[in-house]
Design an enzyme around this catalytic site. Structure first.
Site, PDB file in Angstrom:
ATOM      1  N   ASP A  11       0.863  -1.176   0.000  1.00  0.00           N
ATOM      2  CA  ASP A  11       0.000   0.000   0.000  1.00  0.00           C
ATOM      3  C   ASP A  11       0.903   1.231   0.000  1.00  0.00           C
ATOM      4  O   ASP A  11       1.653   1.457   0.950  1.00  0.00           O
ATOM      5  CB  ASP A  11      -0.909  -0.006   1.228  1.00  0.00           C
ATOM      6  CG  ASP A  11      -2.082   0.961   1.089  1.00  0.00           C
ATOM      7  OD1 ASP A  11      -2.118   1.713   0.102  1.00  0.00           O
ATOM      8  OD2 ASP A  11      -2.958   0.955   1.970  1.00  0.00           O
ATOM      9  N   ASP A 105      -2.699   2.337  -6.152  1.00  0.00           N
ATOM     10  CA  ASP A 105      -1.649   2.362  -5.134  1.00  0.00           C
ATOM     11  C   ASP A 105      -1.647   1.152  -4.210  1.00  0.00           C
ATOM     12  O   ASP A 105      -1.028   1.176  -3.150  1.00  0.00           O
ATOM     13  CB  ASP A 105      -1.789   3.629  -4.280  1.00  0.00           C
ATOM     14  CG  ASP A 105      -3.114   3.708  -3.545  1.00  0.00           C
ATOM     15  OD1 ASP A 105      -4.061   3.024  -3.945  1.00  0.00           O
ATOM     16  OD2 ASP A 105      -3.193   4.471  -2.570  1.00  0.00           O
ATOM     17  N   GLU A 106      -2.307   0.073  -4.620  1.00  0.00           N
ATOM     18  CA  GLU A 106      -2.478  -1.050  -3.694  1.00  0.00           C
ATOM     19  C   GLU A 106      -2.565  -2.357  -4.474  1.00  0.00           C
ATOM     20  O   GLU A 106      -3.221  -2.420  -5.516  1.00  0.00           O
ATOM     21  CB  GLU A 106      -3.750  -0.822  -2.877  1.00  0.00           C
ATOM     22  CG  GLU A 106      -4.009  -1.799  -1.773  1.00  0.00           C
ATOM     23  CD  GLU A 106      -5.293  -1.481  -1.031  1.00  0.00           C
ATOM     24  OE1 GLU A 106      -5.597  -2.220  -0.082  1.00  0.00           O
ATOM     25  OE2 GLU A 106      -6.003  -0.521  -1.412  1.00  0.00           O
TER      26      GLU A 106
END
Length: 487
Positions: A11, A105-106
């Site tokens: 993350d 983003d993950e």
């Protein structure tokens, strides 16, 4: 559940805001809020410095401004965020063929799929090297969680924030989960959390003690069974590299309610064209056209129509959306419109409605999608030039900079680059011919980053215990868990 912590969850830390801080030296260490800046805008991401004041993702921007009036408020640059996300995803794909992106983003990574890791020590080494490579390639930080299941890996990365690594040793899961809030578990939102709290259940331990039958009675069969399994740290979900899309949709929220019925119709046509662009970009078509209308009083209406076969023709989608709009009363005004397509397929049926003549209708090259051009940037032909806060510009004399703000016929620009120090501020007329929009600059030069996808070396033997000032913590022991803000 596997016997080694070989599922990794990455993350990126406050991703959008961190990108803006990395590209703007004057904002490093300062409160930064990224999102829609109009009257109905919401926060997309807040930097950790802004979170100190209580600013959070999905918060109305007006509330964020009250909490942190001195923060920098910027319009998102999604094109830049996507390019950096792809750099990060390439690093993950170098580790394993099984990478499951959840957002820009993950992502989850199965480290066993290509034998990148096989036990706690090798998994820890992979995680540390990944964090170093992300920093080298992008200049940003990411938090890593390692565990034997997806649920626990995500919880571990949350505990690692910001810029850390947490590995949950197999066998310690129940003791670690027990004292945590039920809201820690996937699928427990505010409503479910409140329902459980009224029943006297606030921690994962209390959830497990309540028993499966009680949870089924409280929450229903599917949710009750699932939550009880999670409370016992059971999660057998695999990492899935490709997740099948169920629908494609676009929507716009308007700063001022639209009352003109003709304007509403034109907006629906524009949204239909954007939706088809997304369909075609994904190589898909669909049978069911969906129209979403949120009216002035926040009431939301959804209408749908199912065609005889799948299509990706813009005329077909426009006509279906227009028919759906005819059944909706927009008296009083409209604040949001959306068009979607579901029932997806990878082929089209060519004889529907506007395709009856047998010719494929091509879309003109029009505006990019909304996430590429925020409301603050869209403007009518001949209108005064607009300069979205935070976006890149170039001046023929002063070089590269970014917009600090604009209004009353003036635009203020700070001239600096990712590799410079804090720059000087200058103000120009909005129509200044020497000032033009510019593309973002790389956050890290190719010289300093080397290769865009560094190869992962064989894993060395790594000492156990905290790794020092980098902020990494190798193993989170029961009772040592402190929840960080998400993102």
């Amino acid at each position: 559940m596997r016997s080694a912590p070989t599922i990794l969850h990455l993350d990126m830390d406050a991703f959008y805001a961190s990108v803006e801080q990395a590209s703007k030296p004057s904002l490093r260490g300062k409160a930064v809020v990224v999102g829609g800046l109009g009257p109905r805008g919401v926060v997309a991401t807040a930097s950790y410095e802004a979170r100190v004041f209580g600013v959070r993702s999905a918060m109305p921007m007006a509330q964020a401004r009250r909490l942190a009036p001195n923060a920098a408020y910027l319009v998102p640059r999604f094109g830049l965020y996507r390019s950096i996300s792809e750099q990060v995803m390439e690093l993950l794909r170098a580790l394993s063929p099984l990478v499951e992106p959840l957002s820009l983003d993950e992502a989850f990574v199965d480290l066993e799929a290509d034998k990148a890791a096989w036990d706690a020590e090798s998994a820890r080494a992979v995680g540390e090297r990944l964090r170093a490579d992300i920093r080298a390639v992008t200049g940003l930080t990411g938090s890593v969680g390692l565990a034997a299941s997806k649920m626990l890996a995500k919880i571990a990365s949350e505990q690692a924030k910001p810029d850390g690594l947490v590995l949950i040793e197999p066998g310690s899961e129940r003791a670690l989960l027990g004292p945590l809030s039920v809201r820690t578990l996937p699928g427990v939102g505010p409503a479910t959390g409140d329902h459980l709290r009224r029943a006297g259940i606030t921690t994962v331990d209390e959830l497990a003690e309540a028993g499966e039958d009680e949870l089924v009675r409280l929450l229903g069969k599917a949710h009750g069974h699932a939550l009880y399994a999670m409370a016992l740290a059971r999660d057998e979900r695999p990492v899935v590299a490709e997740r099948e899309a169920k629908s494609v949709s676009v929507e716009d929220t308007y700063d001022v309610d639209i009352h003109d019925r003709v304007r509403v119709g034109l907006e629906v046509q524009r949204l239909a064209d954007r939706c088809v662009r997304r369909l075609r970009a994904a190589g898909l078509s669909g049978r069911t056209i969906v129209l979403k209308v949120r009216r002035y009083d926040f009431s939301t209406l959804t209408r749908s129509e199912t065609l005889r076969g799948p299509t990706d023709d813009p005329a077909v989608v426009r006509e279906a959306a227009a028919r759906l709009l005819d059944s909706v009363d927009t008296t009083g005004g409209v604040r949001l419109l959306g068009v979607g397509v579901s029932g997806l397929a990878d082929y089209t049926q060519e004889d529907l409605f506007a395709q009856a003549a047998g010719e494929r209708v091509e879309l003109p090259d029009e505006e990019p999608e909304r996430e590429e051009r925020p409301a603050e940037e869209r403007q009518a032909p001949g209108a005064e030039r607009r300069w979205p806060a935070g976006h890149d510009v170039r001046h023929t004399v002063y070089g590269h900079g970014w917009v600090q703000g604009s209004g009353l016929g003036r635009v203020t620009v700070r001239f600096e680059t990712p590799g410079s120090g804090p720059g000087r501020v200058r103000t120009f007329r909005v129509e200044d011919p020497d000032l033009e929009p510019a593309d973002p600059l790389p956050l890290v030069s190719s010289v300093s980053s080397g290769s865009s996808t560094p190869s992962m070396p064989s894993m060395p033997s790594m000492p156990s215990g905290p790794s020092g000032p980098s902020g990494s913590e190798v193993v989170r022991r029961p009772g040592a868990v402190g929840r960080e803000a998400a993102g």
